[in-house]
Scaffold this motif. Structure first.
Motif, PDB file in Angstrom:
ATOM      1  N   CYS A 126       0.823  -1.220   0.000  1.00 58.09           N
ATOM      2  CA  CYS A 126       0.000   0.000   0.000  1.00 58.09           C
ATOM      3  C   CYS A 126       0.855   1.267   0.000  1.00 58.09           C
ATOM      4  N   ALA A 127       1.994   1.231   0.698  1.00 58.75           N
ATOM      5  CA  ALA A 127       2.838   2.428   0.782  1.00 58.75           C
ATOM      6  C   ALA A 127       3.566   2.700  -0.530  1.00 58.75           C
ATOM      7  N   SER A 128       3.560   1.745  -1.433  1.00 59.46           N
ATOM      8  CA  SER A 128       4.246   1.902  -2.718  1.00 59.46           C
ATOM      9  C   SER A 128       3.282   1.648  -3.860  1.00 59.46           C
ATOM     10  N   SER A 129       2.073   2.141  -3.704  1.00 61.65           N
ATOM     11  CA  SER A 129       1.044   1.869  -4.695  1.00 61.65           C
ATOM     12  C   SER A 129       1.214   2.762  -5.933  1.00 61.65           C
ATOM     13  N   PRO A 130       0.601   2.436  -7.055  1.00 57.67           N
ATOM     14  CA  PRO A 130      -0.233   1.249  -7.248  1.00 57.67           C
ATOM     15  C   PRO A 130       0.620  -0.004  -7.435  1.00 57.67           C
ATOM     16  N   ALA A 131       0.034  -1.125  -6.992  1.00 59.58           N
ATOM     17  CA  ALA A 131       0.793  -2.368  -6.990  1.00 59.58           C
ATOM     18  C   ALA A 131       0.135  -3.415  -7.881  1.00 59.58           C
ATOM     19  N   MET A 132       0.950  -4.357  -8.318  1.00 62.57           N
ATOM     20  CA  MET A 132       0.436  -5.490  -9.087  1.00 62.57           C
ATOM     21  C   MET A 132       1.349  -6.682  -8.826  1.00 62.57           C
ATOM     22  N   ALA A 133       0.964  -7.833  -9.319  1.00 64.73           N
ATOM     23  CA  ALA A 133       1.804  -9.025  -9.195  1.00 64.73           C
ATOM     24  C   ALA A 133       1.696  -9.824 -10.485  1.00 64.73           C
ATOM     25  N   ILE A 134       2.790 -10.426 -10.865  1.00 64.06           N
ATOM     26  CA  ILE A 134       2.754 -11.410 -11.949  1.00 64.06           C
ATOM     27  C   ILE A 134       3.211 -12.727 -11.349  1.00 64.06           C
ATOM     28  N   ASP A 135       2.356 -13.719 -11.429  1.00 59.86           N
ATOM     29  CA  ASP A 135       2.661 -15.038 -10.864  1.00 59.86           C
ATOM     30  C   ASP A 135       3.148 -14.919  -9.421  1.00 59.86           C
ATOM     31  N   ASP A 136       2.438 -14.106  -8.647  1.00 58.40           N
ATOM     32  CA  ASP A 136       2.708 -13.913  -7.214  1.00 58.40           C
ATOM     33  C   ASP A 136       3.974 -13.120  -6.917  1.00 58.40           C
ATOM     34  N   GLU A 137       4.672 -12.634  -7.934  1.00 57.64           N
ATOM     35  CA  GLU A 137       5.818 -11.755  -7.669  1.00 57.64           C
ATOM     36  C   GLU A 137       5.309 -10.312  -7.673  1.00 57.64           C
ATOM     37  N   PRO A 138       5.398  -9.623  -6.520  1.00 56.08           N
ATOM     38  CA  PRO A 138       4.819  -8.284  -6.440  1.00 56.08           C
ATOM     39  C   PRO A 138       5.676  -7.209  -7.111  1.00 56.08           C
ATOM     40  N   HIS A 139       5.022  -6.193  -7.620  1.00 54.89           N
ATOM     41  CA  HIS A 139       5.692  -5.046  -8.239  1.00 54.89           C
ATOM     42  C   HIS A 139       4.995  -3.786  -7.760  1.00 54.89           C
ATOM     43  N   ALA A 140       5.802  -2.816  -7.301  1.00 55.11           N
ATOM     44  CA  ALA A 140       5.248  -1.604  -6.701  1.00 55.11           C
ATOM     45  C   ALA A 140       5.417  -0.394  -7.625  1.00 55.11           C
ATOM     46  N   ARG A 141       4.725   0.690  -7.252  1.00 55.32           N
ATOM     47  CA  ARG A 141       4.801   1.970  -7.972  1.00 55.32           C
ATOM     48  C   ARG A 141       4.681   1.773  -9.477  1.00 55.32           C
ATOM     49  N   MET A 142       3.623   1.098  -9.865  1.00 52.92           N
ATOM     50  CA  MET A 142       3.461   0.757 -11.282  1.00 52.92           C
ATOM     51  C   MET A 142       2.968   1.948 -12.101  1.00 52.92           C
ATOM     52  N   THR A 143       3.446   1.996 -13.310  1.00 58.45           N
ATOM     53  CA  THR A 143       2.958   2.940 -14.314  1.00 58.45           C
ATOM     54  C   THR A 143       2.595   2.112 -15.543  1.00 58.45           C
ATOM     55  N   PRO A 144       1.853   2.682 -16.481  1.00 55.00           N
ATOM     56  CA  PRO A 144       1.573   1.936 -17.708  1.00 55.00           C
ATOM     57  C   PRO A 144       2.865   1.497 -18.406  1.00 55.00           C
ATOM     58  N   GLN A 145       3.876   2.343 -18.385  1.00 58.56           N
ATOM     59  CA  GLN A 145       5.143   1.992 -19.037  1.00 58.56           C
ATOM     60  C   GLN A 145       5.807   0.810 -18.310  1.00 58.56           C
ATOM     61  N   ALA A 146       5.782   0.858 -16.984  1.00 62.37           N
ATOM     62  CA  ALA A 146       6.376  -0.241 -16.215  1.00 62.37           C
ATOM     63  C   ALA A 146       5.586  -1.534 -16.448  1.00 62.37           C
ATOM     64  N   PHE A 147       4.271  -1.401 -16.584  1.00 59.51           N
ATOM     65  CA  PHE A 147       3.436  -2.576 -16.881  1.00 59.51           C
ATOM     66  C   PHE A 147       3.858  -3.190 -18.209  1.00 59.51           C
ATOM     67  N   ASP A 148       3.974  -2.344 -19.225  1.00 63.62           N
ATOM     68  CA  ASP A 148       4.350  -2.853 -20.556  1.00 63.62           C
ATOM     69  C   ASP A 148       5.708  -3.550 -20.499  1.00 63.62           C
TER      70      ASP A 148
END
Ligand code: FES
Length: 162
Positions: A126-148
Motif C-alpha cells: 500500500c505504501a508503494s502503490s499502485p501495486a500489481m503481481a505477476i505469478d505472485d511476484e509483487p511489483h510496486a509503484r506501477m505505471t503503464p510503461q512499467a506494466f508494458d
C-alpha cells in the motif's frame, strides 16, 4: 482425455474427504481450485449430487466468487490491486491500460493463453502503490510503461523457455 480423467479423480477424492463436513461446499470448491487451478464445469453435477444441492446452487456460488475459475488460467496470472490505497494512486487507470495492452477484460485470459488478468484486493504494498503481481511476484509503484515492460519481459522469458 487424460486430463479429464485426472480432474474427475481429483473431484471424487475431494468429495470423499470433505462431503460430510458442515458447510462443505466452499472448502470443496477452494480445494478443487487449488488442486486443478479451476473448477471443471463437469464437476458441478457431481458436487451438487454429493452435497444434496441443486446444480444451480453450486453454479451460483462458483459465479458469485470471482476467485473461482471455470476454465484454466493462462500461463501467467497478472493481478492488479484495486484496494483503496492503490485506487488513490491510479489503479483504475492501470487496470484499463492492462486490459488494452493484453486485449482481455478483468477475469479474462488472452487469446494465446499467455496471461490471465485479475483484480486483487491489497497485495501488501500500500505504501508503494499502485501495486500489481505477476505469478505472485509483487511489483510496486506501477505505471503503464512499467506494466508494458514487465509484460514484455515475461513474454521474453516465455520465448526463451521454448
Ligand atoms: S491497497 Fe494496493 S497493495 Fe494495499
Amino acid at each position: 482425455m487424460e486430463n479429464t480423467l485426472a480432474a474427475t479423480a481429483a473431484v471424487r477424492a475431494v468429495l470423499a474427504r470433505r462431503m460430510d463436513e458442515p458447510g462443505a461446499l466452499l472448502p470443496i470448491l477452494h480445494e478443487l481450485q487449488d488442486t486443478l487451478g479451476h473448477i471443471p464445469p463437469d464437476a458441478v453435477q457431481e458436487i451438487a449430487g454429493a452435497l444434496n444441492l441443486s446444480r444451480a446452487e453450486v453454479h451460483g456460488v462458483i459465479t458469485f466468487y470471482h476467485h473461482f475459475r471455470t476454465e484454466p488460467a493462462g500461463r501467467h496470472v497478472v493481478r492488479i490491486c484495486r484496494a483503496e490505497a492503490c485506487q488513490a494512486m491510479g489503479a483504475d487507470e492501470l487496470l484499463v491500460h492492462a486490459q488494452q495492452r493484453l486485449g482481455c477484460a478483468a477475469h479474462g485470459t488472452t487469446k494465446d493463453g499467455a496471461f490471465t488478468l485479475e483484480p486483487a484486493f491489497c497485495l501488501g504494498l500500500c505504501a508503494s502503490s499502485p501495486a500489481m503481481a505477476i505469478d505472485d511476484e509483487p511489483h510496486a509503484r506501477m505505471t503503464p510503461q512499467a506494466f508494458d515492460a514487465l509484460i514484455h519481459e515475461t513474454q521474453g522469458l516465455q520465448e526463451a523457455k521454448r
